[in-house]
Design a protein around this motif. Structure first.
Motif, PDB file in Angstrom:
ATOM      1  N   ALA A 119      56.414  48.348  43.034  1.00 61.32           N
ATOM      2  CA  ALA A 119      57.809  48.053  42.695  1.00 61.32           C
ATOM      3  C   ALA A 119      58.693  47.963  43.932  1.00 61.32           C
ATOM      4  O   ALA A 119      59.710  47.259  43.920  1.00 61.32           O
ATOM      5  N   ASP A 120      58.315  48.615  45.027  1.00 57.99           N
ATOM      6  CA  ASP A 120      59.117  48.562  46.254  1.00 57.99           C
ATOM      7  C   ASP A 120      58.729  47.392  47.173  1.00 57.99           C
ATOM      8  O   ASP A 120      59.296  47.240  48.245  1.00 57.99           O
ATOM      9  N   GLY A 121      57.762  46.583  46.763  1.00 57.85           N
ATOM     10  CA  GLY A 121      57.370  45.407  47.543  1.00 57.85           C
ATOM     11  C   GLY A 121      56.161  45.611  48.437  1.00 57.85           C
ATOM     12  O   GLY A 121      55.718  44.673  49.097  1.00 57.85           O
ATOM     13  N   LYS A 122      55.610  46.802  48.452  1.00 59.27           N
ATOM     14  CA  LYS A 122      54.437  47.075  49.283  1.00 59.27           C
ATOM     15  C   LYS A 122      53.208  46.396  48.655  1.00 59.27           C
ATOM     16  O   LYS A 122      52.962  46.520  47.459  1.00 59.27           O
ATOM     17  N   LEU A 123      52.433  45.686  49.478  1.00 57.59           N
ATOM     18  CA  LEU A 123      51.215  45.033  49.005  1.00 57.59           C
ATOM     19  C   LEU A 123      50.162  46.094  48.721  1.00 57.59           C
ATOM     20  O   LEU A 123      49.768  46.853  49.611  1.00 57.59           O
ATOM     21  N   LEU A 124      49.719  46.168  47.461  1.00 59.40           N
ATOM     22  CA  LEU A 124      48.723  47.157  47.066  1.00 59.40           C
ATOM     23  C   LEU A 124      47.292  46.644  47.274  1.00 59.40           C
ATOM     24  O   LEU A 124      46.447  47.365  47.792  1.00 59.40           O
ATOM     25  N   CYS A 125      47.043  45.415  46.829  1.00 60.38           N
ATOM     26  CA  CYS A 125      45.690  44.866  46.906  1.00 60.38           C
ATOM     27  C   CYS A 125      45.706  43.398  46.508  1.00 60.38           C
ATOM     28  O   CYS A 125      46.744  42.835  46.182  1.00 60.38           O
ATOM     29  N   HIS A 126      44.516  42.818  46.501  1.00 61.22           N
ATOM     30  CA  HIS A 126      44.303  41.444  46.039  1.00 61.22           C
ATOM     31  C   HIS A 126      43.315  41.525  44.874  1.00 61.22           C
ATOM     32  O   HIS A 126      42.108  41.608  45.087  1.00 61.22           O
ATOM     33  N   PRO A 127      43.813  41.519  43.620  1.00 62.24           N
ATOM     34  CA  PRO A 127      42.932  41.738  42.468  1.00 62.24           C
ATOM     35  C   PRO A 127      41.889  40.652  42.239  1.00 62.24           C
ATOM     36  O   PRO A 127      40.825  40.926  41.713  1.00 62.24           O
ATOM     37  N   ASP A 128      42.201  39.425  42.597  1.00 65.65           N
ATOM     38  CA  ASP A 128      41.236  38.352  42.397  1.00 65.65           C
ATOM     39  C   ASP A 128      41.444  37.272  43.448  1.00 65.65           C
ATOM     40  O   ASP A 128      42.337  37.349  44.270  1.00 65.65           O
ATOM     41  N   GLY A 129      40.581  36.264  43.407  1.00 65.13           N
ATOM     42  CA  GLY A 129      40.639  35.188  44.384  1.00 65.13           C
ATOM     43  C   GLY A 129      39.696  35.441  45.541  1.00 65.13           C
ATOM     44  O   GLY A 129      38.831  36.316  45.487  1.00 65.13           O
ATOM     45  N   GLY A 130      39.841  34.670  46.571  1.00 67.55           N
ATOM     46  CA  GLY A 130      38.928  34.748  47.705  1.00 67.55           C
ATOM     47  C   GLY A 130      37.659  33.960  47.414  1.00 67.55           C
ATOM     48  O   GLY A 130      37.525  33.329  46.369  1.00 67.55           O
ATOM     49  N   LEU A 131      36.713  33.996  48.330  1.00 70.20           N
ATOM     50  CA  LEU A 131      35.483  33.220  48.171  1.00 70.20           C
ATOM     51  C   LEU A 131      34.660  33.642  46.963  1.00 70.20           C
ATOM     52  O   LEU A 131      34.041  32.813  46.306  1.00 70.20           O
ATOM     53  N   THR A 132      34.660  34.920  46.636  1.00 70.55           N
ATOM     54  CA  THR A 132      33.873  35.400  45.499  1.00 70.55           C
ATOM     55  C   THR A 132      34.649  35.351  44.189  1.00 70.55           C
ATOM     56  O   THR A 132      34.064  35.452  43.121  1.00 70.55           O
ATOM     57  N   GLY A 133      35.972  35.226  44.270  1.00 66.52           N
ATOM     58  CA  GLY A 133      36.803  35.250  43.082  1.00 66.52           C
ATOM     59  C   GLY A 133      37.108  36.648  42.586  1.00 66.52           C
ATOM     60  O   GLY A 133      37.808  36.833  41.609  1.00 66.52           O
ATOM     61  N   LYS A 134      36.585  37.662  43.265  1.00 68.28           N
ATOM     62  CA  LYS A 134      36.749  39.056  42.839  1.00 68.28           C
ATOM     63  C   LYS A 134      37.768  39.820  43.669  1.00 68.28           C
ATOM     64  O   LYS A 134      37.846  41.042  43.587  1.00 68.28           O
ATOM     65  N   GLY A 135      38.544  39.126  44.482  1.00 71.95           N
ATOM     66  CA  GLY A 135      39.564  39.783  45.273  1.00 71.95           C
ATOM     67  C   GLY A 135      38.998  40.563  46.435  1.00 71.95           C
ATOM     68  O   GLY A 135      37.890  40.305  46.900  1.00 71.95           O
ATOM     69  N   ASP A 136      39.781  41.562  46.887  1.00 76.22           N
ATOM     70  CA  ASP A 136      39.346  42.355  48.050  1.00 76.22           C
ATOM     71  C   ASP A 136      38.614  43.632  47.660  1.00 76.22           C
ATOM     72  O   ASP A 136      38.222  44.418  48.525  1.00 76.22           O
ATOM     73  N   GLY A 137      38.434  43.885  46.366  1.00 81.31           N
ATOM     74  CA  GLY A 137      37.703  45.064  45.911  1.00 81.31           C
ATOM     75  C   GLY A 137      38.499  46.344  45.900  1.00 81.31           C
ATOM     76  O   GLY A 137      37.959  47.409  45.603  1.00 81.31           O
ATOM     77  N   GLN A 138      39.799  46.308  46.216  1.00 81.86           N
ATOM     78  CA  GLN A 138      40.623  47.513  46.289  1.00 81.86           C
ATOM     79  C   GLN A 138      41.191  47.938  44.928  1.00 81.86           C
ATOM     80  O   GLN A 138      41.587  49.082  44.771  1.00 81.86           O
ATOM     81  N   CYS A 139      41.261  47.007  43.980  1.00 88.83           N
ATOM     82  CA  CYS A 139      41.795  47.344  42.650  1.00 88.83           C
ATOM     83  C   CYS A 139      40.984  46.616  41.581  1.00 88.83           C
ATOM     84  O   CYS A 139      41.509  45.801  40.830  1.00 88.83           O
TER      85      CYS A 139
END
Length: 157
Positions: A119-139
């Protein structure tokens, strides 16, 4: 003798065909007869009800609420308007995730990460996308754990 037999058999067949067909009310037609309804398949294609368009007419009113947007999100939306339109158009949704409000920003196209912001604008993670389509694996649980989806913004261009 053979000729009279063939003649008799042919006459009997012709007589049988005409009397039987007439008695049963069967009408004999040939493929060259025109169809009774005027078209070969019995169903015509209806005329279009509206004119075709190449470009959709943009909707003048947004389908999302402009109320209660954080300032950082307003700045991000302005940056999207200054950039070239993405295909598909970028969208921002709000969700409840792990007891907090988060903002999910879709990616424009092709192997790009989507973004999940606090809510404060901090980037938490990348849930999907990227080459695998599964994001960065953080969430990895985001798609299953999120609730209360609301469209916050969609690029109307």
């Amino acid at each position: 003798m053979r000729t009279s037999f063939l003649l008799t058999a042919g006459l009997a067949a012709a007589l049988f065909t005409t009397t039987t067909a007439c008695q049963r009310g069967v009408a004999l037609t040939t493929p060259t007869d025109p169809p009774q309804s005027g078209n070969a398949n019995g169903v015509s294609t209806p005329a279009p009800t509206s004119a075709n368009t190449i470009e959709p007419t943009p909707n003048s009113e947004p389908a999302f609420s402009t109320a209660k947007r954080p300032a950082w999100l307003e700045d991000k939306i302005k940056a999207h308007f200054e950039a070239k339109k993405a295909n598909p158009p970028i969208q921002v949704y709000s969700y409840q995730y792990k007891g907090a409000t988060v903002y999910y920003e879709t990616a424009g196209c092709c192997d790009q990460f989507s973004n999940l912001y606090a809510a404060d604008g901090k980037l938490l993670c990348h849930p999907d996308g990227g080459l695998t389509g599964k994001g960065d694996g953080q969430c990895t649980d985001f798609t299953k754990a999120r609730t209360e989806e609301q469209l916050v913004w969609k690029d109307p261009r």
